[in-house]
Enzyme design. Structure first.
Site, PDB file in Angstrom:
ATOM      1  N   ARG A 145       0.791  -1.704   0.107  1.00  0.00           N
ATOM      2  CA  ARG A 145      -0.195   0.200  -0.209  1.00  0.00           C
ATOM      3  C   ARG A 145       0.592   1.110  -0.167  1.00  0.00           C
ATOM      4  O   ARG A 145       0.281   2.131  -0.929  1.00  0.00           O
ATOM      5  CB  ARG A 145      -1.282  -0.313   1.301  1.00  0.00           C
ATOM      6  CG  ARG A 145      -2.301  -0.815   0.803  1.00  0.00           C
ATOM      7  CD  ARG A 145      -2.476  -1.560   2.421  1.00  0.00           C
ATOM      8  NE  ARG A 145      -1.548  -2.160   2.842  1.00  0.00           N
ATOM      9  CZ  ARG A 145      -1.923  -3.427   2.648  1.00  0.00           C
ATOM     10  NH1 ARG A 145      -2.992  -3.448   1.993  1.00  0.00           N
ATOM     11  NH2 ARG A 145      -0.479  -4.180   2.770  1.00  0.00           N
ATOM     12  N   THR A 146       1.932   1.537   1.056  1.00  0.00           N
ATOM     13  CA  THR A 146       2.474   2.517   0.928  1.00  0.00           C
ATOM     14  C   THR A 146       3.436   2.995   0.049  1.00  0.00           C
ATOM     15  O   THR A 146       3.037   4.193  -0.721  1.00  0.00           O
ATOM     16  CB  THR A 146       3.173   1.780   1.987  1.00  0.00           C
ATOM     17  OG1 THR A 146       2.792   2.387   2.988  1.00  0.00           O
ATOM     18  CG2 THR A 146       3.607   3.846   2.693  1.00  0.00           C
TER      19      THR A 146
ATOM     20  N   HIS B  92       5.044   5.691  11.775  1.00  0.00           N
ATOM     21  CA  HIS B  92       4.425   5.718  10.720  1.00  0.00           C
ATOM     22  C   HIS B  92       3.157   6.822   9.775  1.00  0.00           C
ATOM     23  O   HIS B  92       2.150   5.828  10.526  1.00  0.00           O
ATOM     24  CB  HIS B  92       3.616   4.484  10.127  1.00  0.00           C
ATOM     25  CG  HIS B  92       3.819   3.626   8.754  1.00  0.00           C
ATOM     26  ND1 HIS B  92       3.953   4.734   7.028  1.00  0.00           N
ATOM     27  CD2 HIS B  92       3.264   2.742   8.197  1.00  0.00           C
ATOM     28  CE1 HIS B  92       3.514   4.389   6.415  1.00  0.00           C
ATOM     29  NE2 HIS B  92       2.764   2.803   6.845  1.00  0.00           N
TER      30      HIS B  92
ATOM     31  N   ARG C 233      11.107   3.398   3.376  1.00  0.00           N
ATOM     32  CA  ARG C 233      10.323   2.796   4.817  1.00  0.00           C
ATOM     33  C   ARG C 233      12.534   1.859   5.240  1.00  0.00           C
ATOM     34  O   ARG C 233      13.061   1.352   3.791  1.00  0.00           O
ATOM     35  CB  ARG C 233       9.494   1.917   4.120  1.00  0.00           C
ATOM     36  CG  ARG C 233       9.420   0.822   4.948  1.00  0.00           C
ATOM     37  CD  ARG C 233       8.452  -0.087   4.511  1.00  0.00           C
ATOM     38  NE  ARG C 233       6.739   0.613   4.850  1.00  0.00           N
ATOM     39  CZ  ARG C 233       5.757   0.321   5.029  1.00  0.00           C
ATOM     40  NH1 ARG C 233       5.711  -0.775   4.759  1.00  0.00           N
ATOM     41  NH2 ARG C 233       4.609   0.895   5.398  1.00  0.00           N
TER      42      ARG C 233
ATOM     43  N   LYS D 267      25.441  -6.106  -1.564  1.00  0.00           N
ATOM     44  CA  LYS D 267      26.616  -6.303  -0.865  1.00  0.00           C
ATOM     45  C   LYS D 267      27.750  -5.209  -0.239  1.00  0.00           C
ATOM     46  O   LYS D 267      28.867  -5.577   0.263  1.00  0.00           O
ATOM     47  CB  LYS D 267      27.895  -5.646  -2.816  1.00  0.00           C
ATOM     48  CG  LYS D 267      26.843  -6.163  -3.679  1.00  0.00           C
ATOM     49  CD  LYS D 267      27.221  -5.480  -5.217  1.00  0.00           C
ATOM     50  CE  LYS D 267      26.731  -5.943  -5.843  1.00  0.00           C
ATOM     51  NZ  LYS D 267      26.522  -4.832  -7.228  1.00  0.00           N
TER      52      LYS D 267
HETATM   53  N1   CP Z   1      -0.516  -0.078   5.789  1.00  0.00           N
HETATM   54  C1   CP Z   1       0.877  -0.607   5.507  1.00  0.00           C
HETATM   55  O1   CP Z   1       1.970   0.136   6.183  1.00  0.00           O
HETATM   56  O2   CP Z   1       0.769  -1.535   4.663  1.00  0.00           O
HETATM   57  P1   CP Z   1       2.865  -1.617   3.071  1.00  0.00           P
HETATM   58  O3   CP Z   1       3.309  -3.151   4.914  1.00  0.00           O
HETATM   59  O4   CP Z   1       2.010  -2.812   2.456  1.00  0.00           O
HETATM   60  O5   CP Z   1       3.101  -0.664   2.730  1.00  0.00           O
END
Ligand code: CP
Length: 309
Positions: free
Chosen positions: A59-60, A137, A109, A87
């Site tokens: 999603r993100t 998040h 991320r 590496k």
């Molecule tokens: N909600 C969320 O962070 O989903 P993902 O891990 O799929 O990005």
């Protein structure tokens, strides 16, 4: 106010209520844009954004990429699993190499808490945290609060329970900060082993009985059990967890009022939430996903407006 008080979005903790309201006001306009036949605006034609994902995401990652493309930014994507990180290259070397290619903003991320903040203090680009380990998040919390505001008219005064694996959840921490800044009351609910010991310092209520928590709330945000972050057992079995903390249609229908059900995804159907709840008219899970694009467009747009060009 038409400017954020921050130059990076590393966590909700750093934002003011005015910042969050500005992001929502901007996201309202972008939500209108993404529902037009032509879903694109030329706002960021001269901006290049790198999406660096050192951890899995569906999603993100897609939501940020769509948000950037809807704003007409140039986008490059990086996945740690197919990169020279394998590496032995360090985070800073990886990022500086990418920035040498004239990148203006980094969406990252990373599995390590604090990674986005670390980066923002060392590179000459705007940084957006797309999830840093068990820490924060921020864009998930913003889209969650935006979705509550859309459904209930405002977040102020609403009662929100976050259910499940609070201990390992960056979504929970960012949601707590965001909801409280907007004037909501927050409760967490789950097994004792999955509620962090410092939780009372955050000013939230704690309840271990799911039915009592659901009777209290206007909104229930059901979290996934993060087995990938658990190297010891925090509860006897998923079946037992589900029997005590899983939200079923039977429980939902037995409550004295109609609550809203949320989930950040990915869902483990049949564990924290049954399919008939996830797909019910009380669930706003797919609205959350739609709103994610508008909210991320707002964040990127507002941070890009602070880049000296
Ligand atoms: N909600 C969320 O962070 O989903 P993902 O891990 O799929 O990005």
């Amino acid at each position: 106010m038409n400017n954020l008080s921050v130059n990076h979005l590393t966590g909700i903790r750093d934002l003011t209520r005015e910042d969050i309201e500005l992001i929502f006001k901007t996201a309202d306009s972008f939500k209108e844009v993404i529902n037009r036949p032509i879903k694109k605006v030329p706002s960021l034609r001269d901006i290049t954004i790198a999406n660096l994902f050192f951890e899995n995401s569906t999603r993100t990652r897609l939501s940020f990429e769509l948000a950037e493309k809807r704003l007409s930014a140039d986008v490059v994507n990086f996945s740690a699993s197919s990169s020279s990180v394998k590496k032995g290259e360090t985070l800073i070397d990886t990022v500086n190499n990418i920035l040498s290619m004239k990148v203006d903003m980094v969406v990252m991320r990373h599995p390590n808490p604090g990674a986005a903040k670390f980066l923002s203090e060392r590179v000459n680009a705007r940084v957006v945290n797309a999830g840093d380990g068990t820490h924060e998040h921020p864009t998930q919390a913003l889209l969650d609060a935006f979705s509550i505001r859309e459904k209930l008219g405002s977040v102020e005064g609403k009662k929100v329970v976050i259910v499940g694996d609070i201990l390992h959840s960056r979504v929970a921490l960012s949601n707590i900060y965001c909801l409280q800044k907007l004037g909501a009351e927050v409760m967490v609910c789950g097994p004792t082993t999955l509620i962090p010991k410092y939780i009372h310092e955050l000013g939230v209520l704690v309840e271990h009985n799911l039915r009592k928590a659901l009777e209290w709330c206007d909104v229930a945000n059901m979290l996934r059990i993060q087995l990938e972050r658990q190297d010891i057992k925090f509860f006897p079995s998923l079946r037992e967890y589900s029997m005590q903390f899983g939200l079923t249609k039977e429980i939902l229908d037995s409550l004295s009022k109609k609550i809203i059900v949320m989930h950040p995804g990915p869902i483990n159907r049949g564990v924290e939430i049954t399919s008939d709840v996830a797909d019910s008219d009380q669930s706003i899970i797919l609205d959350q996903v739609e709103n994610g694009v508008a909210v991320r467009m707002a964040v990127i747009y507002l941070l890009a407006s602070k880049i000296g060009r």
